[in-house]
Design an enzyme around this catalytic site. Structure first.
Site, PDB file in Angstrom:
ATOM      1  N   THR A   1      -3.292   3.210   5.489  1.00  0.00           N
ATOM      2  CA  THR A   1      -4.607   3.039   6.318  1.00  0.00           C
ATOM      3  C   THR A   1      -4.656   2.323   7.640  1.00  0.00           C
ATOM      4  O   THR A   1      -5.352   2.420   8.401  1.00  0.00           O
ATOM      5  CB  THR A   1      -5.640   2.259   5.389  1.00  0.00           C
ATOM      6  OG1 THR A   1      -4.972   1.171   4.796  1.00  0.00           O
ATOM      7  CG2 THR A   1      -5.939   3.263   4.388  1.00  0.00           C
TER       8      THR A   1
ATOM      9  N   GLU B   1       0.803  -1.148   0.025  1.00  0.00           N
ATOM     10  CA  GLU B   1      -0.008   0.053   0.115  1.00  0.00           C
ATOM     11  C   GLU B   1       0.729   1.275  -0.137  1.00  0.00           C
ATOM     12  O   GLU B   1       0.583   2.340  -0.681  1.00  0.00           O
ATOM     13  CB  GLU B   1      -0.966   0.121   1.162  1.00  0.00           C
ATOM     14  CG  GLU B   1      -1.978   1.328   1.138  1.00  0.00           C
ATOM     15  CD  GLU B   1      -2.471   1.465   2.636  1.00  0.00           C
ATOM     16  OE1 GLU B   1      -2.942   0.477   3.246  1.00  0.00           O
ATOM     17  OE2 GLU B   1      -2.892   2.745   2.814  1.00  0.00           O
TER      18      GLU B   1
HETATM   19 FE1  F3S Z   1      -9.845  -1.333   3.805  1.00  0.00          FE
HETATM   20 FE2  F3S Z   1      -9.385  -0.916   6.278  1.00  0.00          FE
HETATM   21 FE3  F3S Z   1      -9.679  -3.215   5.488  1.00  0.00          FE
HETATM   22  S1  F3S Z   1      -8.421   0.264   4.706  1.00  0.00           S
HETATM   23  S2  F3S Z   1      -8.875  -3.227   3.416  1.00  0.00           S
HETATM   24  S3  F3S Z   1     -11.297  -1.645   5.365  1.00  0.00           S
HETATM   25  S4  F3S Z   1      -8.277  -2.521   7.131  1.00  0.00           S
END
Ligand code: F3S
Length: 284
Positions: free
Chosen positions: A162, A124
């Site tokens: 994230t 990422e």
């Molecule tokens: Fe998306 Fe958060 Fe999962 S960025 S892939 S929902 S850990």
């Protein structure tokens, strides 16, 4: 024996969405490959391979007419590579990651030095760096405050991997502030990781045995396990129900269960089912 499931556990929105897209693609005639393993979960990867969805490591290796981009997202170069290979893209990039990519690009377009808070080698982060660089930005990846350059001229923007912890972002903001630098902050942290960690920590301290389900190669599951182990010596990281055999449940009144963000619901269910059968045999 009471079985208690953590209030937040298992596949996050982005991972579940990627799985759904891959399964749908497999059912609709196959001829599809994923770029990298879809998730860090060997059972899921094996199931997908059995249904004809294989993983390749780079666009040049694509032989299928459709390619799935996994939830971490990819660099613009990889996206172009897929197009050049003539494959249609099934984009399973998590919407939260897309938002972070957009933020990295915007900060670069504003002419700022882009600081990406995250792990340098994580796919990422490679993507965030590449999207900012493509927009003409200078990029620094900072895992800790020590990674912030000692000399900074001009304005700074921060974007965050994230799955990072908020304390890491705060530490980097603090170091910049101490040098009189007010950065433009795009807080792109997704709460799925922290809510699972908090729920696991709370449950681990209330039960006799804590079971953490997920791939041994999954870093988020391993982190969940470490958090549980710090609260209970009777915490165990397993991938499949068969591994429960090695755990001593004798005398356990309460068993807690959690699972990493890359663990799908059916794997959690199969472990819980096996635990229930242990509980029933204890009662007999
Ligand atoms: Fe998306 Fe958060 Fe999962 S960025 S892939 S929902 S850990």
């Amino acid at each position: 024996m009471e079985i208690i499931i953590a209030s937040r556990a298992g596949a996050c929105y982005g991972v579940q969405r990627a799985l759904n897209l891959a399964q749908k693609a497999a059912q609709s005639g196959g001829d599809v490959q994923t770029l990298g393993s879809l998730i860090h979960n060997p059972q899921v990867v094996a199931e997908l391979a059995a249904s004809g969805v294989e993983a390749v490591s780079k666009p040049e290796e694509l032989t299928a007419s459709r390619a799935i981009i996994r939830s971490h997202g990819v660099t613009p170069q990889v996206r172009e590579g897929i197009e050049q290979a003539g494959a249609d893209i099934i984009d399973a990039t998590c919407p939260h990651v897309l938002r972070a990519q957009q933020a990295a690009r915007d900060l670069a377009l504003e002419g700022r030095l882009v600081i990406v808070v995250g792990e340098e080698s994580h796919p990422e982060v490679e993507g965030l760096r590449a999207w900012a660089e493509q927009a003409g930005g200078q990029v620094v990846v900072a895992a800790t405050p020590d990674d912030v350059p000692s000399q900074i001229d001009g304005s700074v923007g921060i974007v965050v991997q994230t799955t990072q912890r908020r304390e890491k972002l705060d530490a980097i903001i603090d170091v910049l502030k101490s040098r009189g630098i007010e950065a433009e902050i795009r807080d792109t942290i997704c709460s799925a990781t922290s809510t699972r960690q908090e729920a696991a920590a709370e449950l681990a301290s209330q039960v006799d045995v804590m079971v953490v389900i997920g791939g041994h190669n999954s870093s988020n599951t391993t982190r969940l396990f470490e958090i549980c182990r710090a609260r209970s010596p009777q915490a165990f990281h397993i991938e499949s129900p068969d591994e429960l055999q090695a755990i001593d449940f004798k005398g356990a009144q309460r068993v807690g269960v959690t699972a990493g963000a890359s663990t799908p619901e059916d794997q959690i269910e199969s472990v819980i089912e096996r635990l229930r059968s242990f509980a029933e045999s204890q009662e007999e």
